[in-house]
Design a protein around this motif. Sequence first.
Motif, mmCIF file in Angstrom:
data_model
loop_
_atom_site.group_PDB
_atom_site.id
_atom_site.type_symbol
_atom_site.label_atom_id
_atom_site.label_comp_id
_atom_site.label_asym_id
_atom_site.label_seq_id
_atom_site.Cartn_x
_atom_site.Cartn_y
_atom_site.Cartn_z
ATOM 1 N N ARG B 150 63.657 -28.757 -23.054
ATOM 2 C CA ARG B 150 64.937 -28.073 -22.890
ATOM 3 C C ARG B 150 65.464 -27.572 -24.247
ATOM 4 N NH1 ARG B 150 69.705 -28.509 -19.362
ATOM 5 N NH2 ARG B 150 68.244 -29.385 -17.877
ATOM 6 N N ASP B 153 63.546 -24.615 -25.444
ATOM 7 C CA ASP B 153 63.951 -23.405 -24.726
ATOM 8 C C ASP B 153 65.209 -22.829 -25.377
ATOM 9 O OD1 ASP B 153 63.334 -21.727 -22.450
ATOM 10 O OD2 ASP B 153 65.221 -22.389 -21.585
ATOM 11 N N ARG B 154 66.110 -23.735 -25.743
ATOM 12 C CA ARG B 154 67.351 -23.333 -26.391
ATOM 13 C C ARG B 154 67.062 -22.628 -27.719
ATOM 14 N NH1 ARG B 154 72.911 -25.596 -26.587
ATOM 15 N NH2 ARG B 154 73.943 -23.605 -26.909
ATOM 16 N N LEU B 156 64.303 -21.186 -28.592
ATOM 17 C CA LEU B 156 63.652 -19.893 -28.336
ATOM 18 C C LEU B 156 64.696 -18.812 -28.060
ATOM 19 C CD1 LEU B 156 60.623 -21.177 -26.262
ATOM 20 C CD2 LEU B 156 60.468 -19.801 -28.350
ATOM 21 N N GLY B 157 65.772 -19.214 -27.376
ATOM 22 C CA GLY B 157 66.869 -18.272 -27.151
ATOM 23 C C GLY B 157 67.502 -17.837 -28.462
ATOM 24 N N MET B 158 67.681 -18.799 -29.376
ATOM 25 C CA MET B 158 68.257 -18.488 -30.693
ATOM 26 C C MET B 158 67.328 -17.565 -31.482
ATOM 27 S SD MET B 158 71.032 -20.296 -30.932
ATOM 28 C CE MET B 158 71.808 -21.629 -30.059
ATOM 29 N N GLU B 200 54.130 -23.616 -18.807
ATOM 30 C CA GLU B 200 54.726 -22.879 -17.696
ATOM 31 C C GLU B 200 56.241 -22.719 -17.924
ATOM 32 O OE1 GLU B 200 56.173 -21.621 -14.004
ATOM 33 O OE2 GLU B 200 56.361 -23.777 -14.250
ATOM 34 N N ILE B 201 56.871 -23.786 -18.385
ATOM 35 C CA ILE B 201 58.332 -23.726 -18.559
ATOM 36 C C ILE B 201 58.711 -22.829 -19.734
ATOM 37 C CG2 ILE B 201 60.415 -25.052 -19.087
ATOM 38 C CD1 ILE B 201 59.125 -27.433 -17.621
ATOM 39 N N LEU B 202 58.035 -22.987 -20.860
ATOM 40 C CA LEU B 202 58.467 -22.256 -22.054
ATOM 41 C C LEU B 202 57.865 -20.852 -22.138
ATOM 42 C CD1 LEU B 202 58.504 -25.076 -24.751
ATOM 43 C CD2 LEU B 202 60.416 -24.086 -23.495
ATOM 44 N N ALA B 203 56.757 -20.650 -21.456
ATOM 45 C CA ALA B 203 56.160 -19.317 -21.375
ATOM 46 C C ALA B 203 55.945 -18.661 -22.740
ATOM 47 C CB ALA B 203 56.998 -18.404 -20.477
#
Lengths: 240, 269
Positions: B150, B153-154, B156-158, B200-203
Motif C-alpha cells: 500500500r 502504491d502511495r 508511486l503516486g508521488m 499485479e497490484i503495483l503494475a
Amino acid sequence: MSEHSLELKGSLFPLSVLHCSDLSISSLQSLLTAKLAQAPAFFYQAPIVINLQDNDSRPDFVALKQLFTELKLVLVGVTGANAEQKTAAQQAGLAVLQAGKASAAKATEPSAQTAPAAAVKPTQVVVQPQPMDSKIVEQNVRSGQQIYAKGADLIIKGAVGAGAEVIADGNIHIYGSLRGKAIAGASGDSSKRIYCYNMQAELVSIAGNYWLSHSLQGEFWGKPACIRWQGESLVISELV
Amino acid sequence: MAKIIVVTSGKGGVGKTTSSAAIGTGLALAGKKTVIVDFDIGLRNLDLIMGCERRVVYDFVNVINGEANLKQTLIKDKRVENLFILPASQTRDKDALTKEGVERVLNELSADFDFIICDSPAGIESGAMMALYFADEAVVVTNPEVSSVRDSDRILGMLSSKSRRAEQGLDGIKEHLLLTRYNPERVLKGEMLSVEDVKEILAIELVGVIPESQAVLNASNSGQPVILDEESDAGQAYLDTVKRLLGETVPFRFLTVERKGFIKRLFGG
Ligand SMILES: Nc1ncnc2c1ncn2[C@@H]1O[C@H](COP(=O)(O)OP(=O)(O)O)[C@@H](O)[C@H]1O
Ligand SMILES: [Mg+2]
C-alpha cells in the motif's frame, strides 16, 4: 477582391433551452443558481435560448443578459417570442430563433441583422443538453490520489489502488482493478454507473448511495462488474 | 550527466538502505562511477552499512550550507573503485535540505558521476519528497505484505505527480519494483504475498527479488554491503538486480522453496 472570401451557411448546433414562467431577475437568479449548483461544470459557458412561448410578459433582456454572464452562461437568443418581445430582444442584441417543429405555430422569422453569425439561419433548436464530456486517465490511480471528473464521465485505463478515490459526475469506467473508492453520479444523477474490470472496491457510490467492501464480497468479487442504481437500491451485475 | 536513481518505499525498515548500499556498490563493480547519497538526515544509516562511519568529517548539510565542498565531504570506498558516499548529518533535522541546495549538489555530482543513488528516508514528508524530486529512475523497495505494498502504491503516486519530471512534463520517472525480504516458505503458507500478487497490484516492472537472508544481517553488522558476499543468496540476488538495472535480461532466482538435500537435512544446514 482578394481570395479572402466570406460565407454564411446554415448549421445546426445543440443549445439548451430555458423554460421558465417567471422571468424576473431575482426569481430567475435563485432558480438558476440552484440548478447550476447540481452540475456546475456541465453548464459552464453553455449557450442558452429562452423559450417565451407561454409567456406574455415583457422581460428586461439587457438585465437578463447580464445575469447569465454573471452565472457563466451565454444567453444567445429567444424563441417563441411575440412581436413586442421580439423587438425588445433584438434591441438587447439577442437572436430571435425559429423554434423547431414542436412550436411551428408560433414561430417567427429569423432575424439576420441581430443574430450571431453562427446562428444566421437556425432551422432547428435541439432541446437536449450537450453530450457529456469525458476525462481520460492513462495510468494507474495510486493510493492517496484523488481524481474528480467534473461534469464528465471518467475513464481510467489502469487500476485504482486501495486508498485511492475516483469521482465523476458522470459514469466511471475502470479497465484495471478497482481496489479503492469509486463515486459516480456525484452531483446527484442516479442513472450513472460504475464499470470495472476487476471488482475489489473499498466503496462504490452512485448519487450518494453507497456500498462498502463487505457488501461487494460475493459472487462478483474479483470479477468484471457493473454497479447501477435500480429502484431503491444499488445492483451489481456481471459484465459480459 | 549522471543518472539519478532514488531508492524509496514509503514504509520504513523494508530494506532501502541495504538496497542502496548493494546497488550502488554493484554499479561501481560494473565499472560505473557511482555515489550513494544519504537523504535520511538525522538517522544516518548508510555510513554504518557501508562501514565508513568513522571516516565521516563533513556531511550533505554542510555542503548545502557551503560549509564544506564536495571534495572534502565525499568518502571514497576502500574496497571498490569508483564508489563514493555522501553521508547525511546526524545532528540536523530533515528540514535542513532545501530544494535549491539539493539541486545544486546533485548538479555538481552529475558532472562527475555515472550514477547517483539517493537513499530515501521513510514516509512521504519533505525528506522523502526531496530524495525523489530530481530522480530519473526509482527503485521502489517493497516487502511482500499488504501495508508495504500500500505504501509503495502511495509512493508511486508521488513519483508520477510530485517529481521534477512530472512538474516539467518530461517523460515520467522509470519505475522498478524491488521485492525484498522475500520468504518463499511463508508465501507457500499464505502468510506473505507472492511475487505475482505484488506485481499485479503495483503494475510496474520487476527488477529484483531479494530473499530474506541471514547474510544481510551479517553484512550490515560487519559494515560490508551484502553484494560483496558473492556466495550468499541475497548477494547474488542483488548482483542480478544490478544487471537488470543496466539493461541485461537475467532469470529470477530464489523464488521457490529450496529442497534441503540429504546431507543438509542430516546436519540441519
Ligand atoms: N533481505 C533481507 N533479509 C533479512 N533482513 C533484511 C533484508 N533486507 C533488509 N533487512 C533488515 O531489515 C532492517 C531494515 O533494513 P534497512 O535497509 O535499514 O531498511 P530501510 O532503509 O528501508 O529503513 C535491517 O535490520 C536490515 O538488516
Ligand atoms: Mg534507511
